[in-house]
Design an enzyme around this catalytic site. Structure first.
Site, mmCIF file in Angstrom:
data_model
loop_
_atom_site.group_PDB
_atom_site.id
_atom_site.type_symbol
_atom_site.label_atom_id
_atom_site.label_comp_id
_atom_site.label_asym_id
_atom_site.label_seq_id
_atom_site.Cartn_x
_atom_site.Cartn_y
_atom_site.Cartn_z
ATOM 1 N N TYR A 42 32.986 42.293 33.689
ATOM 2 C CA TYR A 42 34.148 42.470 34.700
ATOM 3 C C TYR A 42 35.348 42.211 33.791
ATOM 4 O O TYR A 42 36.396 42.796 34.217
ATOM 5 C CB TYR A 42 33.980 41.108 35.863
ATOM 6 N N CYS A 73 32.832 33.357 39.354
ATOM 7 C CA CYS A 73 33.377 34.317 38.181
ATOM 8 C C CYS A 73 34.672 33.996 37.732
ATOM 9 O O CYS A 73 35.738 34.212 38.756
ATOM 10 C CB CYS A 73 32.997 35.689 38.456
ATOM 11 N N CYS A 177 34.262 30.970 31.175
ATOM 12 C CA CYS A 177 33.464 32.094 31.850
ATOM 13 C C CYS A 177 32.072 31.280 32.187
ATOM 14 O O CYS A 177 31.284 30.812 31.462
ATOM 15 C CB CYS A 177 33.067 33.166 30.884
ATOM 16 N N THR A 178 31.512 31.762 33.584
ATOM 17 C CA THR A 178 30.216 31.108 34.001
ATOM 18 C C THR A 178 28.997 31.703 32.998
ATOM 19 O O THR A 178 28.080 31.066 33.346
ATOM 20 C CB THR A 178 30.164 31.555 35.493
HETATM 21 N N1 DGL Z 1 30.731 35.334 34.321
HETATM 22 C C1 DGL Z 1 32.158 35.760 34.600
HETATM 23 C C2 DGL Z 1 33.123 35.063 34.173
HETATM 24 O O1 DGL Z 1 33.234 33.925 34.669
HETATM 25 C C3 DGL Z 1 32.319 37.349 33.891
HETATM 26 C C4 DGL Z 1 32.145 37.806 32.663
HETATM 27 C C5 DGL Z 1 32.381 39.350 32.720
HETATM 28 O O2 DGL Z 1 31.531 40.023 33.701
HETATM 29 O O3 DGL Z 1 33.325 39.685 31.927
HETATM 30 O O4 DGL Z 1 34.315 35.340 33.830
#
Ligand code: DGL
Length: 239
Positions: A42, A73, A177-178
């Protein structure tokens, strides 16, 4: 009592690090976890693209009549969650933000780095938060490729050793970021025994304070846009 499920989404497996803490606190809830792996990362999408992706995810989750939707996220929270909230004013959304306030409150004397995706690190929403709680000891370090390496089960050691080589001596790492809690060992291999800070416990408390509880039998249902992630997600939650 409210037996409707609580829905979660992320660009893949990372949000399971949030769901894990929520399940510990609220074991009797039904959970729907939407892993949008096909659209990972994302953090490399434009705001418009990401809005359209997240809008589709939310429309799908609304079919489950959720009592709340957790945007597990940081990137989607930083880039598009405010606009999504405007589009669905009756839905309870809970977002995820890098825990920079925790550093400001408790570790402002410690050398800290905040690791984020590119999208989070460049977003206005996150930068406002970061500057509000900025200290001289705290540096922002975007890690653009890391979430995708983790999602694709690739070894992130070389990437991290290059990215973090100028930050030896860091004492606190904010996992913004998770996906990033899944590479704590690889980060420790470069920086040594640092203290990790992430938002998962805070989000679990927030979910707990916002929802009307269910006292039935808890369950977790995983939906994914690509194959082979369900086992990895359930494995993360079980730890
Ligand atoms: N797990 C995501 C977050 O906390 C997304 C990372 C990504 O898809 O770039 O930002």
């Amino acid at each position: 009592m409210d037996n409707r499920p609580i829905c979660f989404f992320d660009s893949g497996i990372g949000g399971a690090t949030i769901l894990r803490e929520v399940v510990k606190l609220l074991p009797n809830e039904g959970y729907i976890y939407y892993a949008d792996s096909i659209n990972n990362p994302y953090g490399e999408k434009s705001k418009e693209e990401l809005f359209s992706i997240v809008n589709k995810v939310v429309s799908k989750l609304l079919e489950y009549d959720p009592k709340a939707i957790v945007c597990a996220c940081n990137t989607a929270t930083a880039m598009v969650l405010n606009d999504i909230r405007k589009k669905y004013p009756d839905i309870v959304f809970i977002g995820t933000e890098p825990a920079v306030k925790v550093v400001y409150d408790y570790y402002s004397d410690k050398k800290t780095i905040v690791l984020t995706t590119k999208g989070t690190g460049e977003s206005e929403k996150f930068l406002d938060l970061f500057h509000k709680y900025e200290t001289d000891n705290c540096k922002l370090v975007p890690a653009p490729e890391l979430a995708n390496l983790i999602e694709n089960n690739k070894d992130a050691s070389f990437y991290l050793s290059t990215l973090l080589k100028d930050y030896i001596g860091t004492e606190v790492v904010v996992l913004g970021c998770t996906h990033f809690p899944l590479v704590k060992d690889e980060i420790r291999n470069v920086l040594g025994d640092v203290l990790f800070v992430d938002g998962s416990v805070g989000i679990a408390n927030r979910v707990n304070s916002l929802i009307k509880k269910n006292n039935g039998k808890g369950y977790i249902k995983v939906i994914s846009t690509s194959a082979n992630v369900e086992d990895r997600i359930l494995n993360i939650i079980s730890k």
